[in-house]
Scaffold this motif. Structure first.
Motif: not given
Length: 258
Positions: A80-85, A161-175
């Motif tokens: 999730a973090v990598d995809i958000a990045q 992966a879906g969470i990573g795409i939905a998140a605005k940034n890596p920090t949000a994806a991690s949360g």
């Protein structure tokens, strides 16, 4: 004489995906936490809590299937973090200018996560064998147990992966993804569900992790998983299908169709 415009050639989806898988695997080599942390947790539960939970010393046999799924969750959460990045730093837009299918970047992360987490699973099981884990499964039962593990890893990775795409940034994806890491603790991973309070038993018995753990546990010790196997397969199939559709829809919205 009119000059012809240059023709842009796009490589095949398979080649694009292979490129992105290679990229994600190289990034995965830096992620040792996904292996070290589950091993430390297994040693903690076995040697610190295990004596109180099972005075006979057999707690390691009970806890390893849960630790394996916990390992998969920790490993997949980095997806999730990598995809958000990738989604937030403009690299996907850069990929779209190349003769590559940009949506392959998500598949690359998922396949690399699956490979990484299968290696981590092997390490966790090897360490477990060193500290007293003694499954009775034959080769076929081992294969069935590992197949369920792989299916779960694929399911949870597509969800991340879906969470990573939905998140605005890596920090949000991690949360956002952090909440999923608590599911094994609310299952039969570490203690039988019938030892829990009545209201918590219902949650533990009816969430996806419990039938998956019980199926793996049954295969490793030569038991019949019974209906737990079908619940495990059903949950994994449902999560994979739902998460894949969700991730594909989000990617088209955010990165555009290609």
């Amino acid at each position: 004489m009119t000059a012809l415009a240059p023709t842009r050639t796009t490589v095949s989806p398979l080649t694009s995906t292979a490129v992105f898988i290679g990229r994600s695997v190289r990034h995965s080599l830096r992620n040792v936490e996904a292996i070290v942390l589950p091993v430390m947790l297994m040693l903690l539960f076995t040697f610190v809590f295990g004596g109180a939970l099972d005075t006979g010393g057999g707690y390691v046999d009970y806890v390893v299937p849960g630790i394996v799924l916990l390992c998969a969750g920790f490993g997949a959460s980095s997806t999730a973090v990598d995809i958000a990045q990738d989604m937030s730093d403009g690299i996907v837009d850069r990929f779209r200018t190349m003769p590559l299918r940009s949506r392959g970047v998500v598949t690359g992360h998922v396949v690399a996560s699956l490979a990484r987490n299968l290696v981590a699973t092997g390490v966790v099981i090897a360490v477990a064998l060193l500290v007293g884990f003694r499954p009775t499964a034959n080769a076929l039962e081992w294969g069935a147990a590992l197949a369920i593990v792989a299916l779960f890893i694929l399911a949870i990775t597509w969800l991340y992966a879906g969470i990573g795409i939905a998140a605005k940034n890596p920090t949000a994806a991690s949360g956002y993804g952090f909440a999923l890491l608590f599911l094994p603790y609310l299952s039969s991973a570490f203690v039988p569900t019938d030892t829990m309070p009545q209201w918590l038993q219902w949650i533990a018995q009816n969430q996806p992790i419990t039938p998956i753990i019980e199926t793996i546990r049954a295969f490793l010790f030569g038991d019949d998983p019974g209906s737990e196997l079908w619940w495990a397969l059903g949950w994994c199939a449902l999560i994979i299908a739902g998460a894949y559709v969700w991730a594909a829809w989000l990617f088209r919205r955010k990165a555009g169709r290609r």
